[in-house]
Design a protein around this motif. Structure first.
Motif, PDB file in Angstrom:
ATOM      1  N   THR A   1       0.424   3.677  -4.747  1.00  0.00           N
ATOM      2  CA  THR A   1       0.294   2.337  -4.262  1.00  0.00           C
ATOM      3  C   THR A   1       1.460   2.116  -3.398  1.00  0.00           C
ATOM      4  OG1 THR A   1       1.095   1.324  -6.184  1.00  0.00           O
ATOM      5  CG2 THR A   1      -1.056   1.505  -5.961  1.00  0.00           C
ATOM      6  N   CYS A   2       2.253   3.098  -3.124  1.00  0.00           N
ATOM      7  CA  CYS A   2       3.504   2.886  -2.269  1.00  0.00           C
ATOM      8  C   CYS A   2       3.280   2.109  -0.989  1.00  0.00           C
ATOM      9  CB  CYS A   2       4.165   4.078  -1.925  1.00  0.00           C
ATOM     10  SG  CYS A   2       5.658   3.969  -0.969  1.00  0.00           S
ATOM     11  N   GLY A   3       3.724   0.998  -0.743  1.00  0.00           N
ATOM     12  CA  GLY A   3       3.640   0.228   0.527  1.00  0.00           C
ATOM     13  C   GLY A   3       2.344  -0.629   0.466  1.00  0.00           C
ATOM     14  N   ALA A   4       1.535  -0.828  -0.529  1.00  0.00           N
ATOM     15  CA  ALA A   4       0.496  -1.914  -0.564  1.00  0.00           C
ATOM     16  C   ALA A   4       0.975  -3.205  -0.538  1.00  0.00           C
ATOM     17  CB  ALA A   4      -0.264  -1.569  -1.708  1.00  0.00           C
ATOM     18  N   GLY A   5       2.042  -3.509  -1.174  1.00  0.00           N
ATOM     19  CA  GLY A   5       2.498  -4.868  -0.869  1.00  0.00           C
ATOM     20  C   GLY A   5       3.162  -5.067   0.489  1.00  0.00           C
ATOM     21  N   ASP A   6       3.517  -4.129   1.172  1.00  0.00           N
ATOM     22  CA  ASP A   6       3.924  -4.269   2.680  1.00  0.00           C
ATOM     23  C   ASP A   6       2.557  -4.515   3.371  1.00  0.00           C
ATOM     24  OD1 ASP A   6       6.785  -4.081   2.455  1.00  0.00           O
ATOM     25  OD2 ASP A   6       6.292  -1.799   1.871  1.00  0.00           O
ATOM     26  N   ARG A   7       1.637  -3.820   3.305  1.00  0.00           N
ATOM     27  CA  ARG A   7       0.408  -4.037   3.905  1.00  0.00           C
ATOM     28  C   ARG A   7      -0.235  -5.296   3.880  1.00  0.00           C
ATOM     29  NH1 ARG A   7      -2.148  -2.473   8.301  1.00  0.00           N
ATOM     30  NH2 ARG A   7      -1.481  -4.904   8.220  1.00  0.00           N
TER      31      ARG A   7
ATOM     32  N   VAL B   1      -5.920  -8.846   0.997  1.00  0.00           N
ATOM     33  CA  VAL B   1      -6.450  -8.038  -0.131  1.00  0.00           C
ATOM     34  C   VAL B   1      -7.212  -6.988   0.039  1.00  0.00           C
ATOM     35  CG1 VAL B   1      -7.738  -8.301  -2.235  1.00  0.00           C
ATOM     36  CG2 VAL B   1      -6.112 -10.212  -1.979  1.00  0.00           C
ATOM     37  N   ALA B   2      -8.068  -7.485   0.935  1.00  0.00           N
ATOM     38  CA  ALA B   2      -8.958  -6.291   1.413  1.00  0.00           C
ATOM     39  C   ALA B   2      -8.093  -5.149   2.270  1.00  0.00           C
ATOM     40  CB  ALA B   2     -10.195  -6.694   2.627  1.00  0.00           C
ATOM     41  N   ALA B   3      -7.289  -5.592   2.950  1.00  0.00           N
ATOM     42  CA  ALA B   3      -6.557  -4.687   3.717  1.00  0.00           C
ATOM     43  C   ALA B   3      -5.695  -3.619   3.003  1.00  0.00           C
ATOM     44  CB  ALA B   3      -5.390  -5.279   4.784  1.00  0.00           C
ATOM     45  N   ALA B   4      -4.996  -4.252   1.644  1.00  0.00           N
ATOM     46  CA  ALA B   4      -4.208  -3.606   0.925  1.00  0.00           C
ATOM     47  C   ALA B   4      -5.043  -2.603   0.087  1.00  0.00           C
ATOM     48  CB  ALA B   4      -3.480  -4.688  -0.033  1.00  0.00           C
ATOM     49  N   ALA B   5      -6.247  -3.086  -0.319  1.00  0.00           N
ATOM     50  CA  ALA B   5      -7.240  -2.036  -0.958  1.00  0.00           C
ATOM     51  C   ALA B   5      -7.653  -0.892  -0.209  1.00  0.00           C
ATOM     52  CB  ALA B   5      -8.667  -2.860  -1.472  1.00  0.00           C
ATOM     53  N   ALA B   6      -7.866  -1.387   1.009  1.00  0.00           N
ATOM     54  CA  ALA B   6      -8.257  -0.140   1.977  1.00  0.00           C
ATOM     55  C   ALA B   6      -7.003   0.722   2.283  1.00  0.00           C
ATOM     56  CB  ALA B   6      -8.615  -0.575   3.459  1.00  0.00           C
TER      57      ALA B   6
END
Length: 444
Positions: free
Chosen positions: A247-253, A276-281
């Motif tokens: 999940t590294c970088g999911a918060g930045d995404r 939310v959708a962009a972070a999951a993808a």
């Protein structure tokens, strides 16, 4: 389009990827063979690259020096992001992950603290021209620098500001459009241990009051995100189930997507749902580690740049669009038919008040932009602060400028501006009997 400005601490991220099939003879630790090194910008640098995935107009304000790490970061960022450097007395932080078969084994950090210098005029100019600001605080001093805080507080009064906090970072400035801590950060901020929705809601409300924010969104990993505006029930945005483990970088995404959409006039709820959708993808694709293993994707062009690149015709129109009615829609559709993309130049709230009086607008600029963006015939919305749109037209340089109403071309001051680069001005009549003023008069 006005740029999205990322302010924060850049980190040099390095992944050492290999295979571990045996233990070391001198200690019970795995031996990692066939190591490949992958390097990329991390921290605010990663947020900037991810924002550049959604459009080319990204500026990163971050501390950099003349050292090896700073030079490497400049080279990695330069093809896609404009970098405006703050003075830095030491090297930026480095973060190295050793992984075997995709599983992290150990992380090595080099985080020598350095003094961040005062922002100069270039930083002031960049923030003054921002369409939105994302503070990507990684706790190394950028968001805590006194003059920078003054500039960020001023920006928050003018444009959407998203604050992505860090446990060792600075407090958010007042009036942030969104503060987006993750679940651990939000609960720790408010000294809570339970992680049920009630605890998360109370934490979000406390953070919102403490920092006088417009909204607080707590990202909860696979549980999605919770958005609170302090009154009424919070909104819950569920996340798609993904198979990715890194999940590294999911918060930045998440933060980069939210800032980009707010810059385009989206409502906070719309921005959070898309984020939310962009972070999951992003996690499904392999998260940040995937970025350093494949060539950088080509940035998605904004509609104007894409049409120009293809040799098409850019059309622009403008107005208040305070209470959207059938006359507006007819004009917008007709304008879009004149070219290959339509940009709506939208009067800001202050501009509408000067033109229409103290009781207008009925709907704020963010809401008006969101409604316009939802129309199939509108490709982009740009908010301008001036009384007339000459300045924004000089920046957009449309091929066709469309005005709706009972005008003649010679009565439009912007017509000469458009003609200066070879553009033409077209006047389209409104549908008879449709006007915002008449609608509001009938309601009263």
């Amino acid at each position: 389009m006005k740029p999205v400005v990322i302010v924060g601490d850049v980190v040099l991220d390095r992944d050492l990827d290999g295979q571990a099939e045996r233990l070391s003879p001198d200690a019970p630790v795995p031996v990692v063979d066939a190591v490949e090194e992958h390097t990329r910008p991390g921290g605010a640098g990663l947020a900037a690259l991810l924002a550049a995935d959604d459009g080319p107009d990204v500026v990163l304000v971050t501390p950099l020096g003349a050292d090896r790490v700073s030079r490497t970061l400049r080279d990695l960022l330069a093809p896609r992001v404009r970098v405006v450097a703050l003075p830095l007395s030491e090297s930026p932080a480095e973060k190295t992950r050793v992984r075997a078969g995709g599983h992290p084994l150990v992380r090595i950090d080099r985080t020598a603290p350095g003094a961040v210098g005062e922002p100069g005029r270039e930083v002031e100019a960049v923030l003054a021209d921002a369409g939105a600001v994302l503070v990507s605080d990684y706790g190394r001093g950028t968001a805590a620098q006194p003059r920078m805080r003054e500039l960020l507080a001023d920006a928050a009064r003018r444009v959407p500001l998203v604050w992505d906090p860090h446990p060792r970072g600075a407090d958010p400035v007042p009036r942030a459009r969104l503060i987006c801590p993750n679940l651990t950060e939000a609960l720790a901020w408010c000294d809570r241990r339970d992680d049920d929705l009630d605890a998360v809601t109370r934490s979000a409300e406390e953070i919102l009051r403490r920092y006088r924010a417009d909204g607080v969104v707590v990202t909860m990993g696979e549980r999605g995100a919770l958005l609170s505006h302090g009154s009424g029930a919070p909104q819950i945005f569920p996340a798609e189930r993904v198979t990715g483990r890194d999940t590294c970088g999911a918060g930045d995404r998440f933060a980069a997507t939210a800032a980009r959409l707010l810059a385009r006039g989206a409502l906070p709820s719309e921005a959070v749902e898309a984020a939310v959708a962009a972070a999951a993808a992003f996690v499904e694709r392999g998260a940040a580690s995937a970025l350093s293993q494949t060539p950088a994707p080509r940035p998605v062009r904004d509609p104007v740049a894409a049409v120009r690149e293809a040799g098409g015709t850019v059309v622009a129109t403008g107005g208040c669009f305070d209470v959207l009615h059938a006359g507006h829609v007819a004009t917008l559709r007709a304008a879009r038919a004149l070219g290959d993309c339509l940009v709506v130049c939208l009067n800001s709230d202050a501009s509408v008040r000067r033109a229409k009086g103290p009781d207008r607008p009925v709907n704020p600029a963010a809401d008006r932009a969101a409604v316009l963006n939802a129309l199939e015939c509108v490709d982009a919305v740009e908010v301008f602060e001036e009384d007339t749109p000459e300045e924004i037209l000089r920046r957009l340089r449309p091929d066709v400028w469309v005005k709706g109403g009972d005008y003649t071309v010679d009565r439009l001051p912007e017509a000469s501006v458009v003609a200066s680069w070879g553009g033409r001005t077209v006047v389209l009549p409104y549908l008879p009997g449709r006007s915002t003023t008449r609608i509001l008069a009938h309601r009263s």
